[in-house]
Each structure stands twice: as structure tokens, then as C-alpha cells.
Scaffold this motif. Structure first.
Motif: not given
Length: 121
Positions: A38, A45, A47
Motif C-alpha cells: 500500500d 497489506d 489482508s
């Protein structure tokens, strides 16, 4: 990571033949595993990673320099894909005396990427 080589058998051979630097091999693995950088937040990141990778490696590991993340990578290859380098590419391994941990980890990375190609098509 936008200048990565395409994920194909030529790239796999280039990894095995040490024609692609370690940083690029790591970046290919990171991309396929789901790590994203990011730029706005100036951080990684995680996620999109599977939970078992998020928990243990929230930051992308150096697979070539470090054994533990490579062991995890090896264990994540489905059993039916463990021999893809040999079966699909005819890779016979490295010659005795011409390889060390770095080449072994690069071969693991190549096999994992080949397995990833197999399972995502």
C-alpha cells in the motif's frame, strides 16, 4: 512489483537457472501469496493472505535467505504437485557440489510457483 516477469515456464526455468535475482523471485511469491504494498500507507497489506500466512508472516518473508518460510512454502504445495518440476519440466535437480541452501530454496520457490500456476488455471 509491477515489473515482474510473467508467470510461465520460461520464468520458472529462469529461477532454476539463476537468471532472475532473488528479490524478483521473492516478489513473485509475495504477489501470488497475496501480499500487496500500500503506497499510500507506506506498508504491506496482508489482508488477502490465507490466515496461516497472515498470522505467521504479516510482513513478506525473504524465502531465499531464510529456511523457515521456505519450509512453510514447501508444506503448502499439494502432495500431487510436489514433483511438478520433474514431471512437467524434466528438471533433474542440481549437480552434486554445485548447489547449496540458496539453490534448494530457489527450486522450492519454482516448484511452488509451478504448483500455483497449475491450481489457478
Amino acid at each position: 512489483m509491477s515489473n515482474l516477469p510473467p508467470l510461465n515456464t520460461e520464468t520458472i526455468w529462469a529461477i532454476l537457472n539463476d537468471e532472475i535475482d532473488d528479490a524478483t523471485v521473492n516478489q513473485l511469491l509475495w504477489q501470488c501469496l497475496g501480499y500487496r504494498y500500500d503506497t499510500a500507507a507506506n506498508q504491506w497489506d496482508a489482508s488477502e493472505l490465507l490466515p496461516e500466512w497472515q498470522d505467521e508472516y504479516p510482513q513478506p518473508p525473504d524465502f531465499i535467505a531464510n529456511r523457515p518460510p521456505t519450509v512453510k512454502l514447501t508444506r503448502s504445495i499439494p502432495p500431487e504437485n510436489k514433483q511438478l518440476l520433474k514431471e512437467q519440466l524434466g528438471f533433474k535437480g542440481y549437480k552434486l557440489g554445485e548447489f547449496g541452501p540458496r539453490q534448494t530454496r530457489r527450486a522450492t520457490a519454482a516448484n511452488w510457483l509451478l504448483s500455483y500456476m497449475q491450481t489457478t488455471r
